[in-house]
Design an enzyme around this catalytic site. Sequence first.
Site, mmCIF file in Angstrom:
data_model
loop_
_atom_site.group_PDB
_atom_site.id
_atom_site.type_symbol
_atom_site.label_atom_id
_atom_site.label_comp_id
_atom_site.label_asym_id
_atom_site.label_seq_id
_atom_site.Cartn_x
_atom_site.Cartn_y
_atom_site.Cartn_z
ATOM 1 C CB SER A 22 7.432 -3.286 2.804
ATOM 2 O OG SER A 22 6.203 -3.926 2.627
ATOM 3 C CG ASP A 52 1.252 1.270 0.962
ATOM 4 O OD1 ASP A 52 0.935 0.229 0.355
ATOM 5 O OD2 ASP A 52 2.322 1.424 1.543
ATOM 6 C CG HIS A 79 3.962 -0.784 -0.753
ATOM 7 N ND1 HIS A 79 3.822 -0.694 0.618
ATOM 8 C CD2 HIS A 79 4.883 -1.757 -0.969
ATOM 9 C CE1 HIS A 79 4.621 -1.575 1.199
ATOM 10 N NE2 HIS A 79 5.280 -2.227 0.260
#
Length: 726
Positions: A578, A663, A698
């Site tokens: 991330s 995501d 995600h």
Amino acid sequence: MKLYFKHFTLILFAFVLLTGCDWQRESTIKSNVINLSPPDAEKQDSVLTIHGDTRIDPYFWMRLTDEQKIAETPDAQTQKVLDYLNSENEYTDLAMKDTEGLQEKLYEEIVGRIKETDESLPYFKNGYWYYTRYEEGKEYPIYSRKKGSLDAEEEILIDVNELAEGHDYYSATGLQVSPDNKILAFGEDTLSRRVYHIRFKNLETREFLDDKLDNTTGSGAWANDNRTYFYTTKNNVSLLSEKIYRHTLGNNPSTDKLVYSEEDPSFYLGVYKSKSDQYIIIGEQSTLANDYHILNADNPNGEFRQFTPREEVHEYSIDHFEDKFYIVTNWQAPNFRLMETPENATQKSNWEEIIPHREDVLISGIEVFQDYLVVSERGNALTNIKVIDQNTQEEHNLEFDEQAYVAYTSTNPEFDTETLRFGYSSLTTPNSIYDYNMNTREMDLMKQQEVVGGHNPDDYTTERFFAEARDGVMVPVSVVYKNSVAKSPYTPLLLYSYGSYGSSTDPWFNSSLLSLLDRGFIYAIAHIRGGQEMGRQWYEDGKMFNKINTFTDFIDVAKYLEDNGYSSAPHMYARGGSAGGLLMGAVVNIAPKQFNGAIAAVPFVDVVSTMLDETIPLTTNEFDEWGNPKNEDSYHYMLSYSPYDNVVEQEYPNLLVTTGLFDSQVQYWEPAKWVAKLRDKKTGDNVLLLKTNMKAGHGGASGRFERYRQTALEYAFLLDLEGMRR
């Protein structure tokens, strides 16, 4: 002849020691890609101009809307994008084909350490013992409770395994039982976009109610009448949490009353209930400020009142107890201080200080009890738990022996108790839950994470030290390795970090990591600027116009490890996810020769374009984290490090990049575009792989065990590059 052979053997052995290579060092992945044609993404130049500066983005076309992704019949653009992502997946599968056996072995090894039939430590609340358990062979938790005694009959709240049937992805969250213990509310997500339906279940009849609340954050708060439920909805496009509604059981959700609307798109929004059960609290949070509105939970139809007027810069949190509120605030206190105020006079002018600000200690939170106040702190890159007797004001700290560890308060729903439940973990010690008597100071281990097959912490060494960054700042580093592993220039090392949002990277135990440690890897965590390991200033020095410090800290830690004999660049690897994926992208642009390989998981790499688009989730909430590129100074600074915008013709390390089609945190097209551009620009024969989970977002796969397929893939990638195939 024998003498010649002996000398040859000695010479060869010396060569191996000097070069760190042997016949087993050859990477099958690198060998395979030589015979493969990598995907060639089509270029369609998009001209992006702002502040008189023009960028050409040849892969802007890869962006799809949610509607395009879930359409039964893909349109032409959607099909082109899906074809490209699938071609990258096929390329990755072919490149790593010879590691399939190793991947399966790693997967079985990793999940084999997890106790399949297990349950959490129960906690007592409102007449019931609550716990979560898992059954052998099942991917999802079973949430349960027992009335009055742990010997009572089990009552299953929800079996997530049953709810997940027929879904490629399923997540249940935000379980809240009504004050009379009769109705359960919870959120469910079946797409991995973190957009939840809230459902209600009658725990007496075991039936689901017809009430269903759509487009929510997945959690909310019960009023004390057992019929009124407050919840948060999201913007359909940006997915920002922006409205609070009041729902009455049995009523059509379309008639729900709007009780609060957040007009500032830089704020997140949520609603919860105080530990005292006396207040419904609406919390608004931006990077720089908090705001709260409170309502007596006995009066659900009343009007929320603002706790204290909102300020542009003021971060604080509130906790209610008896007739007052405690406030942890950074008002004139960068590392925060503790204050209190009467519950009917909550404006800042009424706040009185309890614990003053300290330059070297960050207050990160509190836990309130009838006779004790527990303060969670950070200092010198370590966590600390302080206990204060509210009657005598005597205070003491919990003491721990290891060099690097994390200690935290656990589930403590009761006020009138002398027992603090807290958790402890380290790079060698599995997560452990203790009950601590705050009066006698006796500590009882209640439950420790079991590592199936056995784990002896004494077989591993943990170190903690400081590495000097290029500007003279000392950066904390945590390291773990097996005792039998010798530090050397030929020892493989994996360096991990995050470094954003003030999120500290604590040295937790991770049983899956044993698969690397036991094969000879050293694992290190760089506690770089951008987190809060060293206090609030540590975060400030790694955000906005100081963001470059995050990247150079990571590189300097790697160089320190190399200079001190832990490993060397040909055997050093980096991983981040991330915002940590942004870290990876920046690091391989700046110092491509420092690492042999890097893993960038769901990486935030197209910084400028994403932060220019306010329709993308998270964008407006994060202007104070990264900057707003609509401001020229922010634009040029962000452009100077944005990984996608700074890809150049150079030899990059071996790279494995992962993402998820659904995501909502970092859109899949960021890593997809980045990989396409890297393919076009990079020189040399190092491998570049992209793996997209076409069914998740995600957080990856939702199952308890299935998520470790990706871990096994990543570990196989690292091990193969080191020629370790067992």
